[in-house]
Design a protein around this motif. Structure first.
Motif, PDB file in Angstrom:
ATOM      1  N   TYR A 117       0.824  -1.202   0.000  1.00 25.50           N
ATOM      2  CA  TYR A 117       0.000   0.000   0.000  1.00 25.50           C
ATOM      3  C   TYR A 117       0.863   1.260   0.000  1.00 25.50           C
ATOM      4  O   TYR A 117       0.590   2.240  -0.698  1.00 25.50           O
ATOM      5  CB  TYR A 117      -0.908  -0.025   1.230  1.00 25.50           C
ATOM      6  CG  TYR A 117      -1.937   1.066   1.273  1.00 25.50           C
ATOM      7  CD1 TYR A 117      -2.601   1.468   0.127  1.00 25.50           C
ATOM      8  CD2 TYR A 117      -2.268   1.682   2.479  1.00 25.50           C
ATOM      9  CE1 TYR A 117      -3.564   2.468   0.177  1.00 25.50           C
ATOM     10  CE2 TYR A 117      -3.229   2.677   2.535  1.00 25.50           C
ATOM     11  CZ  TYR A 117      -3.877   3.072   1.374  1.00 25.50           C
ATOM     12  OH  TYR A 117      -4.817   4.052   1.415  1.00 25.50           O
ATOM     13  N   ALA A 118       1.965   1.201   0.756  1.00 30.07           N
ATOM     14  CA  ALA A 118       2.886   2.334   0.791  1.00 30.07           C
ATOM     15  C   ALA A 118       3.508   2.574  -0.577  1.00 30.07           C
ATOM     16  O   ALA A 118       3.703   3.712  -1.018  1.00 30.07           O
ATOM     17  CB  ALA A 118       3.964   2.091   1.842  1.00 30.07           C
ATOM     18  N   VAL A 119       3.849   1.467  -1.273  1.00 35.41           N
ATOM     19  CA  VAL A 119       4.408   1.597  -2.626  1.00 35.41           C
ATOM     20  C   VAL A 119       3.403   2.278  -3.543  1.00 35.41           C
ATOM     21  O   VAL A 119       3.750   3.161  -4.342  1.00 35.41           O
ATOM     22  CB  VAL A 119       4.802   0.207  -3.176  1.00 35.41           C
ATOM     23  CG1 VAL A 119       5.211   0.310  -4.643  1.00 35.41           C
ATOM     24  CG2 VAL A 119       5.939  -0.381  -2.346  1.00 35.41           C
ATOM     25  N   LYS A 120       2.133   1.877  -3.437  1.00 35.12           N
ATOM     26  CA  LYS A 120       1.088   2.449  -4.290  1.00 35.12           C
ATOM     27  C   LYS A 120       0.944   3.961  -4.033  1.00 35.12           C
ATOM     28  O   LYS A 120       0.755   4.752  -4.956  1.00 35.12           O
ATOM     29  CB  LYS A 120      -0.248   1.744  -4.042  1.00 35.12           C
ATOM     30  CG  LYS A 120      -0.300   0.300  -4.497  1.00 35.12           C
ATOM     31  CD  LYS A 120      -0.258   0.176  -6.001  1.00 35.12           C
ATOM     32  CE  LYS A 120      -0.504  -1.249  -6.462  1.00 35.12           C
ATOM     33  NZ  LYS A 120      -0.443  -1.356  -7.932  1.00 35.12           N
ATOM     34  N   LEU A 121       1.057   4.326  -2.761  1.00 34.08           N
ATOM     35  CA  LEU A 121       0.910   5.734  -2.414  1.00 34.08           C
ATOM     36  C   LEU A 121       2.066   6.579  -2.912  1.00 34.08           C
ATOM     37  O   LEU A 121       1.941   7.804  -3.057  1.00 34.08           O
ATOM     38  CB  LEU A 121       0.778   5.880  -0.885  1.00 34.08           C
ATOM     39  CG  LEU A 121      -0.503   5.316  -0.264  1.00 34.08           C
ATOM     40  CD1 LEU A 121      -0.443   5.448   1.254  1.00 34.08           C
ATOM     41  CD2 LEU A 121      -1.724   6.031  -0.820  1.00 34.08           C
ATOM     42  N   HIS A 122       3.203   5.921  -3.164  1.00 34.00           N
ATOM     43  CA  HIS A 122       4.390   6.662  -3.592  1.00 34.00           C
ATOM     44  C   HIS A 122       4.702   6.480  -5.073  1.00 34.00           C
ATOM     45  O   HIS A 122       5.846   6.632  -5.486  1.00 34.00           O
ATOM     46  CB  HIS A 122       5.596   6.252  -2.744  1.00 34.00           C
ATOM     47  CG  HIS A 122       5.528   6.727  -1.324  1.00 34.00           C
ATOM     48  ND1 HIS A 122       4.820   6.046  -0.350  1.00 34.00           N
ATOM     49  CD2 HIS A 122       6.037   7.833  -0.710  1.00 34.00           C
ATOM     50  CE1 HIS A 122       4.922   6.692   0.810  1.00 34.00           C
ATOM     51  NE2 HIS A 122       5.649   7.799   0.618  1.00 34.00           N
ATOM     52  N   GLY A 123       3.715   6.100  -5.868  1.00 29.27           N
ATOM     53  CA  GLY A 123       3.897   6.137  -7.308  1.00 29.27           C
ATOM     54  C   GLY A 123       3.986   4.816  -8.033  1.00 29.27           C
ATOM     55  O   GLY A 123       4.197   4.791  -9.240  1.00 29.27           O
ATOM     56  N   LYS A 124       3.855   3.683  -7.346  1.00 32.21           N
ATOM     57  CA  LYS A 124       3.823   2.363  -7.970  1.00 32.21           C
ATOM     58  C   LYS A 124       5.175   1.983  -8.572  1.00 32.21           C
ATOM     59  O   LYS A 124       6.167   2.688  -8.416  1.00 32.21           O
ATOM     60  CB  LYS A 124       2.723   2.274  -9.043  1.00 32.21           C
ATOM     61  CG  LYS A 124       1.344   2.677  -8.571  1.00 32.21           C
ATOM     62  CD  LYS A 124       0.328   2.579  -9.693  1.00 32.21           C
ATOM     63  CE  LYS A 124      -1.035   3.054  -9.239  1.00 32.21           C
ATOM     64  NZ  LYS A 124      -2.034   2.986 -10.319  1.00 32.21           N
TER      65      LYS A 124
END
Length: 593
Positions: free
Chosen positions: A434-441
């Motif tokens: 989820y953190a990766v998704k929030l920071h641009g995938k």
């Protein structure tokens, strides 16, 4: 591959059972044969003993005649009056002749006709003397023969030495009482009964008590194989009776029913084994289907949980890393290229997981484009380079002969560093994702203790949902004056154009945005749009008014309001709202009133 090898090994089992069954059947048949043979030989031995006694009884009838003559001689003190009459009374069908030989010289023969030449001195005869002297000296009944009779046929001589008592109490040799019996007539009833009872036979006899040479007395005529032999002594000679079943030693033993029954049992057992293996195989297949994702061949969530629980129970999870991943913008891939291409992306990612994480990993497709991995016996530090390399590996899908890249995002966590329970690994990894998704995938990230362990919330909207319900016509096309290819149109725009569906819309427009503009306005509209783009570089363009070309040939005045956006897949694209001028004017007229 491993399960296939196990399955192939199991297929050998019916063959082994069949071979074992054949060996067992052979052993049973052999045992049955030996048992039957033993029984047949025991019965035959009993019959040989019985018939040997009967043969002795048959020959005793001849001895009895000599005994009767001896009694007469003894009673008459060495004389036999009316011998012919006495012998005639003693005569029977198996007797060739009855004789007396006082002092060893044959004097009387019954019947006389045809036997005149037989009146000879037995004691001194070249062929008879030795045995006669032996019988005289030993005072025993002797038999000699078989020999050919002058009258035809064969016979045996029975000679009974007779001794008279002298006044001084000693015994003096008187002579012989003799019977010539015909063979095999003397045994006719016995041997007939023996053959009718299902036996072949051969009766042999030593030619005299002084010789070991044997001659056949009587035989059924067939060759005997491994016969039962019974020997007995009679009148100083040794008789041998050989007996065997006429039908052979297999008589009474029918192999066919046992063989057919045995083969049926073997085939039944083999068939049952095959059925059990097939059922077991189908059970394994169904079990595998129940825990396997059919598209990718990875475990589904149920199989993943079962496998993880088994690993926990076996105590292999001293260290392990859990990873959660999905495909970036997967819904967009499905919408733009179709589900077939989307499925290809899923299978490609699944194969990469198998190739990169090896056999010491639990691989799972949770559903949709979400995947989970448990790396057993691995720490975060050891897995980091592998995970990063896996995440950033270039991946492509093919659509209309062109390759298009797709990307993944991945979060991972370690047990026991990040959680106390292996079952919490995927939840930790999901938070990292989820953190990766929030920071641009298109990246990977380990779990941080700053994250709260909770279920990640999602927007819950997809492009199709938003576009379908958006209150206005909407489309996306490539921002290239040489290739203004339409990528997407929502339902409201398709209906506004008078088309049935998206495919009909693409056919009508030739997939070109400019074909939605009135032919007289195309150049001016495109010039206006690109002027605004060149002036502002990116962002919103002003409203552009033109006549929208409908499929039925009519034109409607519309306002075009768009935004240029950079896409990873297509470069610059336009997101455009198309608004019906008549609708807007009627709204503002009503508002002004």
């Amino acid at each position: 591959m491993h399960s296939q090898k196990i399955h192939n090994k199991k297929l050998i089992l019916p063959v082994l059972i069949f071979l074992a069954g054949c060996l067992a059947l052979a052993a049973v048949l052999y045992h049955s044969y030996r048992t039957n043979l033993k029984h047949m030989r025991a019965v035959t031995e009993l019959n040989a003993t019985t018939y040997a006694e009967r043969l002795q009884n048959d020959m005793n009838r001849g001895v009895a005649i000599t005994d009767t003559l001896e009694e007469i001689v003894l009673s008459e003190n060495g004389k036999i009056d009316n011998f012919q009459k006495v012998a005639g009374n003693l005569m029977t069908d198996f007797v060739q002749s009855i004789q007396i030989a006082p002092n060893g010289v044959v004097t009387d023969i019954y019947p006389e006709a045809g036997n005149e030449a037989e009146k000879i001195d037995l004691i001194h005869d070249e062929s008879r003397g030795e045995i006669c002297r032996y019988g005289r000296d030993k005072n025993i009944v002797t038999m000699q023969g078989p020999f050919d009779l002058k009258q035809g046929g064969r016979g045996i001589a029975i000679r009974n030495p007779v001794y008279l008592e002298c006044p001084d109490g000693t015994s003096a040799f008187w002579g012989f009482t003799i019977v010539i019996i015909r063979i095999p007539e003397v045994f006719e009833k016995s041997v007939q009964s023996l053959t009718q009872f299902g036996y072949d036979y051969c009766l042999t006899k030593t030619v005299s008590p002084l010789s070991d040479d044997t001659e056949v007395v009587s035989a059924s005529g067939n060759i005997l194989k491994e016969p039962i032999t019974f020997e007995f002594e009679f009148c100083g000679s040794t008789f041998g009776l050989e007996v065997m079943p006429t039908d052979g030693w297999n008589h009474g033993w029918n192999i066919l029913p046992q063989l057919v029954f045995g083969i049926c049992i073997i085939l039944l057992l083999t068939g049952l084994t095959v059925i059990v293996l097939v059922v077991e195989r189908h059970r394994e297949i169904l079990k595998k289907m129940a825990i396997t994702d059919p598209l990718t061949g990875l475990l589904n969530r149920k199989g993943f949980d079962e496998q993880l629980e088994k690993v926990i129970q076996d105590g292999h999870c001293i260290h392990c890393v859990g990873a959660q991943m999905d495909i970036d913008d997967f819904k967009f891939i499905n919408d733009m290229y179709g589900h077939v291409v989307g499925d290809t992306a899923l299978k490609s990612l699944a194969q990469d997981m198998k190739d990169n994480f090896g056999v010491n990993a639990i691989l799972c497709r949770n559903g949709g484009d979400e995947f989970s991995v448990i790396l057993i016996g691995t720490t975060e530090e050891e897995a980091k380079s592998i995970i990063e390399s896996f995440t950033l590996k270039p991946r492509y899908i093919t659509y209309n002969g062109e390759e298009h890249p797709f990307y993944i995002s991945l979060g991972y966590a370690e047990y026991p560093k990040d959680c106390d329970d292996v079952l919490e690994l995927i939840r930790c990894a999901d938070m990292a994702l989820y953190a990766v998704k929030l920071h641009g995938k298109h990246s990977c990230s380990p779990y941080s203790s700053d994250y709260k362990i909770q279920h990640r919330s999602q927007l819950g909207f997809a492009l199709q949902d938003v576009s379908k319900n958006l209150p206005g016509a909407f489309l996306i096309y490539i921002a290239d004056p040489e290739d203004d290819r339409i990528l997407f149109a929502n339902r409201e725009l398709i209906e506004f154009a008078g088309c049935k569906d998206f495919d009909d819309f693409l056919d009508y427009t030739g997939q070109r945005f400019r074909n939605l503009i009135h032919p007289d306005e195309r150049d001016s509209v495109e010039t206006s749009i690109w002027k605004q783009i060149d002036a502002k570089t990116s962002g919103n363009n002003d409203y552009v008014r033109f006549h929208f070309a409908k499929k039925d040939g009519s034109y409607r005045p519309v306002l075009d309001h768009g935004r240029i956006v950079e896409s990873r897949y297509y470069g610059n694209v336009f997101y455009v709202l198309i608004m019906d001028c008549a609708l807007i004017e009627s709204f503002y007229d009503g508002f002004s009133r």
